[in-house]
Design a protein around this motif. Structure first.
Motif, PDB file in Angstrom:
ATOM      1  N   ILE A 261     -16.045  39.920 -36.214  1.00 20.47           N
ATOM      2  CA  ILE A 261     -16.427  40.735 -37.368  1.00 20.47           C
ATOM      3  C   ILE A 261     -17.760  41.394 -37.017  1.00 20.47           C
ATOM      4  O   ILE A 261     -18.679  40.699 -36.578  1.00 20.47           O
ATOM      5  N   PRO A 262     -17.905  42.711 -37.190  1.00 18.98           N
ATOM      6  CA  PRO A 262     -19.156  43.379 -36.811  1.00 18.98           C
ATOM      7  C   PRO A 262     -20.395  42.741 -37.454  1.00 18.98           C
ATOM      8  O   PRO A 262     -20.401  42.428 -38.639  1.00 18.98           O
ATOM      9  N   ASN A 263     -21.423  42.540 -36.624  1.00 20.43           N
ATOM     10  CA  ASN A 263     -22.723  42.004 -37.065  1.00 20.43           C
ATOM     11  C   ASN A 263     -22.637  40.633 -37.725  1.00 20.43           C
ATOM     12  O   ASN A 263     -23.488  40.282 -38.542  1.00 20.43           O
ATOM     13  N   THR A 264     -21.629  39.845 -37.377  1.00 20.89           N
ATOM     14  CA  THR A 264     -21.437  38.522 -37.969  1.00 20.89           C
ATOM     15  C   THR A 264     -21.122  37.541 -36.839  1.00 20.89           C
ATOM     16  O   THR A 264     -20.203  37.771 -36.064  1.00 20.89           O
TER      17      THR A 264
ATOM     18  N   LEU B 119     -18.220  31.163 -43.923  1.00 25.97           N
ATOM     19  CA  LEU B 119     -17.361  30.222 -43.195  1.00 25.97           C
ATOM     20  C   LEU B 119     -18.030  29.744 -41.904  1.00 25.97           C
ATOM     21  O   LEU B 119     -18.044  28.541 -41.608  1.00 25.97           O
ATOM     22  N   GLY B 120     -18.611  30.663 -41.157  1.00 25.17           N
ATOM     23  CA  GLY B 120     -19.294  30.289 -39.917  1.00 25.17           C
ATOM     24  C   GLY B 120     -20.466  29.358 -40.174  1.00 25.17           C
ATOM     25  O   GLY B 120     -20.638  28.345 -39.481  1.00 25.17           O
TER      26      GLY B 120
ATOM     27  N   ILE C 222     -22.630  33.431 -31.353  1.00 22.73           N
ATOM     28  CA  ILE C 222     -21.263  33.349 -30.868  1.00 22.73           C
ATOM     29  C   ILE C 222     -20.441  34.339 -31.688  1.00 22.73           C
ATOM     30  O   ILE C 222     -20.299  34.172 -32.905  1.00 22.73           O
ATOM     31  N   PRO C 223     -19.940  35.408 -31.067  1.00 20.27           N
ATOM     32  CA  PRO C 223     -19.177  36.426 -31.807  1.00 20.27           C
ATOM     33  C   PRO C 223     -17.919  35.841 -32.446  1.00 20.27           C
ATOM     34  O   PRO C 223     -17.269  34.964 -31.877  1.00 20.27           O
TER      35      PRO C 223
END
Length: 183
Positions: free
Chosen positions: A32-35, A152-153, A28-29
């Motif tokens: 933030i790039p590539n995160t 955080l994710g 789930i985007p």
């Protein structure tokens, strides 16, 4: 204190690694790039919390490395190693959590979540950015932002889904485990 490592742990490593790889593309985007938010983290944290630090560390290391290889063609080691750190960290408290015995109570839930927050913070705010800078010469401002968002994710995914998995297993799965030694 004698630690036991047997067939259940080997099976947990195999199944956990396979699940980790299979869930690599469930992302789930977050802008933030590539995160991304990745549910694989909940399964991985649950296995570490049930089977201990060796299973957690190996599933994190192998699962992430194989997932990178299969889906991206190369391994980004500065993000693989932090997964092992998280697995080891959570796995170290497996006995205290007593998930296998059905004892995942409020105190254990709090302990699980405090430890996973600390493990994610160390892994993604310290280890991953440091390795990104040392191995890949990535810009510090970029990798520390990525690391903070990854932490955080993962904290959210593990805190919600990981806690639900552990609670459910403690209530029903621990009492009816299908992995038993034959006579």
């Amino acid at each position: 204190m004698k630690k036991k490592f047997g067939i259940k742990e080997v099976v947990a490593i195999g199944i956990g690694t396979a699940l980790f790889v299979a869930l690599t593309e469930v992302q789930i985007p977050i802008g933030i790039p590539n995160t991304y938010l990745q549910p694989r983290m909940a399964v991985f944290a649950f296995l570490a919390a049930v089977f201990g630090p060796i299973v957690g560390g190996v599933v994190g290391l192998l699962g992430h490395a194989l997932g990178d290889l299969v889906f991206y063609g190369s391994v980004w080691w500065s993000w693989v190693i932090p997964e092992a750190v998280i697995g080891l960290g959570i796995g170290l408290i497996a006995k205290k959590l007593a998930i296998k015995e059905g004892g995942f109570d409020k105190k254990a839930i709090i302990t699980f979540n405090v430890v996973q927050v600390l493990a994610n913070a160390v892994a993604w705010i310290v280890v991953a950015p440091a390795l990104d800078i040392l191995i890949y010469v990535e810009p510090a401002n970029k990798v520390f932002i990525q690391g903070a968002y990854a932490a955080l994710g993962n904290i959210l995914i593990i805190g919600i889904l990981g806690t639900l998995l552990a609670t459910g297993y403690a209530k029903i799965g621990a009492k009816s485990s299908s992995l038993s030694k034959e006579d």
